[in-house]
Scaffold this active site. Structure first.
Site, PDB file in Angstrom:
ATOM      1  N   GLY A   1      -0.394  -6.346  -6.172  1.00  0.00           N
ATOM      2  CA  GLY A   1      -1.104  -6.575  -7.434  1.00  0.00           C
ATOM      3  C   GLY A   1      -0.118  -6.632  -8.589  1.00  0.00           C
ATOM      4  O   GLY A   1       0.890  -5.933  -8.579  1.00  0.00           O
TER       5      GLY A   1
ATOM      6  N   ARG B   1       2.017 -10.454   9.553  1.00  0.00           N
ATOM      7  CA  ARG B   1       0.585 -10.582   9.874  1.00  0.00           C
ATOM      8  C   ARG B   1       0.000 -11.652   8.962  1.00  0.00           C
ATOM      9  O   ARG B   1      -0.714 -11.361   8.002  1.00  0.00           O
ATOM     10  CB  ARG B   1      -0.160  -9.256   9.639  1.00  0.00           C
ATOM     11  CG  ARG B   1       0.175  -8.166  10.658  1.00  0.00           C
ATOM     12  CD  ARG B   1      -0.693  -6.926  10.410  1.00  0.00           C
ATOM     13  NE  ARG B   1      -2.124  -7.260  10.300  1.00  0.00           N
ATOM     14  CZ  ARG B   1      -2.912  -7.532  11.311  1.00  0.00           C
ATOM     15  NH1 ARG B   1      -2.447  -7.487  12.539  1.00  0.00           N
ATOM     16  NH2 ARG B   1      -4.182  -7.838  11.119  1.00  0.00           N
TER      17      ARG B   1
ATOM     18  N   ASP C   1       3.593   0.175  -2.308  1.00  0.00           N
ATOM     19  CA  ASP C   1       3.828   0.631  -0.931  1.00  0.00           C
ATOM     20  C   ASP C   1       3.732  -0.494   0.100  1.00  0.00           C
ATOM     21  O   ASP C   1       4.549  -0.588   1.010  1.00  0.00           O
ATOM     22  CB  ASP C   1       2.910   1.806  -0.572  1.00  0.00           C
ATOM     23  CG  ASP C   1       1.439   1.519  -0.830  1.00  0.00           C
ATOM     24  OD1 ASP C   1       1.116   0.428  -1.355  1.00  0.00           O
ATOM     25  OD2 ASP C   1       0.607   2.378  -0.495  1.00  0.00           O
TER      26      ASP C   1
ATOM     27  N   THR D   1       3.722  -0.196  -9.690  1.00  0.00           N
ATOM     28  CA  THR D   1       2.269  -0.079  -9.546  1.00  0.00           C
ATOM     29  C   THR D   1       1.691   0.681 -10.737  1.00  0.00           C
ATOM     30  O   THR D   1       2.288   1.664 -11.189  1.00  0.00           O
ATOM     31  CB  THR D   1       1.804   0.634  -8.251  1.00  0.00           C
ATOM     32  OG1 THR D   1       0.409   0.929  -8.365  1.00  0.00           O
ATOM     33  CG2 THR D   1       2.524   1.932  -7.960  1.00  0.00           C
TER      34      THR D   1
ATOM     35  N   ASP E   1      -0.757   2.429 -10.431  1.00  0.00           N
ATOM     36  CA  ASP E   1      -1.358   3.645  -9.866  1.00  0.00           C
ATOM     37  C   ASP E   1      -0.417   4.853  -9.885  1.00  0.00           C
ATOM     38  O   ASP E   1      -0.866   5.987  -9.740  1.00  0.00           O
ATOM     39  CB  ASP E   1      -1.802   3.390  -8.419  1.00  0.00           C
ATOM     40  CG  ASP E   1      -2.739   2.206  -8.299  1.00  0.00           C
ATOM     41  OD1 ASP E   1      -3.491   1.961  -9.255  1.00  0.00           O
ATOM     42  OD2 ASP E   1      -2.715   1.531  -7.260  1.00  0.00           O
TER      43      ASP E   1
ATOM     44  N   ASP F   1       1.482   5.876  -7.620  1.00  0.00           N
ATOM     45  CA  ASP F   1       1.263   6.662  -6.399  1.00  0.00           C
ATOM     46  C   ASP F   1       2.316   6.406  -5.317  1.00  0.00           C
ATOM     47  O   ASP F   1       2.045   6.577  -4.132  1.00  0.00           O
ATOM     48  CB  ASP F   1      -0.144   6.352  -5.834  1.00  0.00           C
ATOM     49  CG  ASP F   1      -0.293   4.890  -5.438  1.00  0.00           C
ATOM     50  OD1 ASP F   1       0.580   4.079  -5.779  1.00  0.00           O
ATOM     51  OD2 ASP F   1      -1.306   4.560  -4.778  1.00  0.00           O
TER      52      ASP F   1
ATOM     53  N   ARG G   1      -6.635   3.642  -7.167  1.00  0.00           N
ATOM     54  CA  ARG G   1      -6.835   3.766  -5.706  1.00  0.00           C
ATOM     55  C   ARG G   1      -7.137   5.226  -5.354  1.00  0.00           C
ATOM     56  O   ARG G   1      -7.989   5.816  -5.968  1.00  0.00           O
ATOM     57  CB  ARG G   1      -5.614   3.236  -4.948  1.00  0.00           C
ATOM     58  CG  ARG G   1      -5.369   1.768  -5.118  1.00  0.00           C
ATOM     59  CD  ARG G   1      -4.519   1.218  -4.015  1.00  0.00           C
ATOM     60  NE  ARG G   1      -3.209   1.862  -3.962  1.00  0.00           N
ATOM     61  CZ  ARG G   1      -2.263   1.544  -3.124  1.00  0.00           C
ATOM     62  NH1 ARG G   1      -2.461   0.591  -2.248  1.00  0.00           N
ATOM     63  NH2 ARG G   1      -1.097   2.147  -3.142  1.00  0.00           N
TER      64      ARG G   1
HETATM   65  O1  F6P Z   1      -2.909  -1.006  -6.931  1.00  0.00           O
HETATM   66  C1  F6P Z   1      -3.264  -1.514  -8.173  1.00  0.00           C
HETATM   67  C2  F6P Z   1      -4.750  -1.736  -8.265  1.00  0.00           C
HETATM   68  O2  F6P Z   1      -5.036  -2.246  -9.543  1.00  0.00           O
HETATM   69  C3  F6P Z   1      -5.597  -0.516  -7.955  1.00  0.00           C
HETATM   70  O3  F6P Z   1      -5.639   0.416  -8.995  1.00  0.00           O
HETATM   71  C4  F6P Z   1      -6.918  -1.167  -7.642  1.00  0.00           C
HETATM   72  O4  F6P Z   1      -7.684  -0.339  -6.802  1.00  0.00           O
HETATM   73  C5  F6P Z   1      -6.505  -2.413  -6.919  1.00  0.00           C
HETATM   74  O5  F6P Z   1      -5.183  -2.691  -7.305  1.00  0.00           O
HETATM   75  C6  F6P Z   1      -7.367  -3.622  -7.209  1.00  0.00           C
HETATM   76  O6  F6P Z   1      -6.935  -4.668  -6.419  1.00  0.00           O
HETATM   77  P1  F6P Z   1      -7.385  -6.188  -6.606  1.00  0.00           P
HETATM   78  O7  F6P Z   1      -6.524  -6.769  -7.684  1.00  0.00           O
HETATM   79  O8  F6P Z   1      -7.148  -6.793  -5.279  1.00  0.00           O
HETATM   80  O9  F6P Z   1      -8.818  -6.173  -7.005  1.00  0.00           O
END
Ligand code: F6P
Length: 364
Positions: free
Chosen positions: A15, A83, A119, A141, A143, A145, A187
């Site tokens: 992301g 994959r 990750d 990220t 997050d 995390d 997340r």
């Molecule tokens: O990991 C970053 C994040 O924005 C998370 O906080 C969220 O859960 C996820 O990506 C959303 O992903 P997507 O952009 O695939 O909707």
């Protein structure tokens, strides 16, 4: 030492988040200006490695992008050379296209690959390293995390945006005497929830690491009401869950190594609070706003430091590492140790104690 005119490749995976362009700029400028390397930008993360999509990055190509959101290289949070979904009739078949991706990269004649990601991206980077591609990782990220680093760039910007959202919610909550719930991303980790909740003066902060009790949350709201506070702000992380309950899954993204997308817990909580308190409740989901737009000055500085340090690692031929932050220092963290699950908020995090000391409830 790497010889002059070495070529390096760079990609952004997973992301997007504010600060990606600041890293691309730092790596490219330093690589060209100080080291005399050539830089190739792989487009759309590992997708570009499989599909052989890339472009040369000149010094001027990365001028003026420091404050830009997103990534000029594009990204993908599903493409994985090991994959890779290949269309077969009406469906998709997952294939290992890593040999093709490795061949494409080798044909570019690059001495190493810089992978900027979270990750998932860094776990793939680790596999590429094992398959003979010299790799340097940079942690990204919103997050926050990621293991092996105290902080990731993008986090500060996301907290800033979420806090601005909470700030705006206060006045409308007050006007209507409502309970306002603000759902933030993160997340399975509560970093954004905890930090934006404290920064935005949330009365109740609910994070995945501390499962909440619905009656306790409702009681806190009622207690505030009895004390004359006719509105309450609840900040809830998308990965939060009630005691004995589970997370709310918004969607499953096929072909993603981490297919679960969380979201919607704020609405579920809103109904429960309304039932228990009879107070009007509304929910706001901050969503992808937290990932968009310009990075904060803090993230620009961090991104520049990480990008610059990554080039030092390349120069010293220290591959298989991610550049991490430990206290005030930048450290080399083995890519292997990064891919061992998310870094959650520890229950003894001093900010939790601080928040409790000013009357903030965690619903426990
Ligand atoms: O990991 C970053 C994040 O924005 C998370 O906080 C969220 O859960 C996820 O990506 C959303 O992903 P997507 O952009 O695939 O909707």
């Amino acid at each position: 030492m790497m010889k002059k005119r070495s070529k390096i490749a760079i990609l952004t995976g997973g992301g997007d988040c504010p600060g990606l362009n600041a890293v691309i700029r730092a790596v490219t400028k330093k690589a060209i200006y100080e080291k005399g390397f050539e830089v190739i930008g792989i487009q759309d993360g590992y997708e570009g490695m499989v599909r052989n999509r890339y472009r040369r990055l000149a010094y001027n190509d990365v001028s003026g992008i420091l404050s830009l959101g997103g990534t000029i290289l594009g990204t993908s949070n599903t493409a994985n050379p090991y994959r890779y979904p290949v269309k077969k009739g009406a469906t998709f078949e997952v294939k290992d296209l890593s040999r093709l991706a490795l061949r494409n990269l080798r044909n570019l004649g690059v001495a190493c690959l810089v992978c900027i990601g979270g990750d998932g991206t860094l776990a793939i980077a680790h596999r590429l390293q094992k398959d003979g591609i010299p790799v340097v990782g940079i942690p990204k990220t919103i997050d926050n995390d990621l293991r092996g680093t105290d902080i990731t760039f993008g986090f500060d910007s996301a907290v800033c945006i979420a806090t601005q959202g909470i700030d705006r919610i206060h006045s409308t909550a007050q006007s209507h005497h409502r309970v306002m719930i603000v759902e933030v991303m993160g997340r399975r980790a509560g970093w954004i929830g905890l930090h934006s909740g404290v920064a935005g003066g949330g009365d109740i902060i609910l994070i995945p690491e501390i499962p909440y009790d619905l009656d306790t949350v409702a009681e806190k709201v009622k207690e505030r009401n009895r004390k004359g506070k006719k509105c309450s702000i609840v900040v809830i992380a998308e990965g939060a869950k009630p005691r004995g309950g589970d997370v709310v899954v918004q969607r499953l993204v096929k072909d993603s190594s981490d297919p679960v997308r969380l979201g919607g817990i704020g609405f579920v909580l809103g109904e429960e609070i309304e039932k228990r308190t009879s107070l009007e409740t509304r929910t706001v989901v901050m969503g992808h706003l937290q990932r968009g737009g310009s990075p904060t000055p803090f993230d620009r500085v961090l991104a520049t430091k990480l990008g610059s340090k990554a080039v030092d690692l390349i120069e010293d031929q220290e591959f298989g590492f991610m550049v991490g932050v430990k206290g005030n220092s930048l450290v080399n963290v083995s890519l292997q140790s990064v891919a061992k699950g998310p870094r959650l908020v520890p229950l003894n995090d001093p900010l939790i104690k601080t928040a409790r000391s000013v009357g903030t409830s965690f619903g426990d």
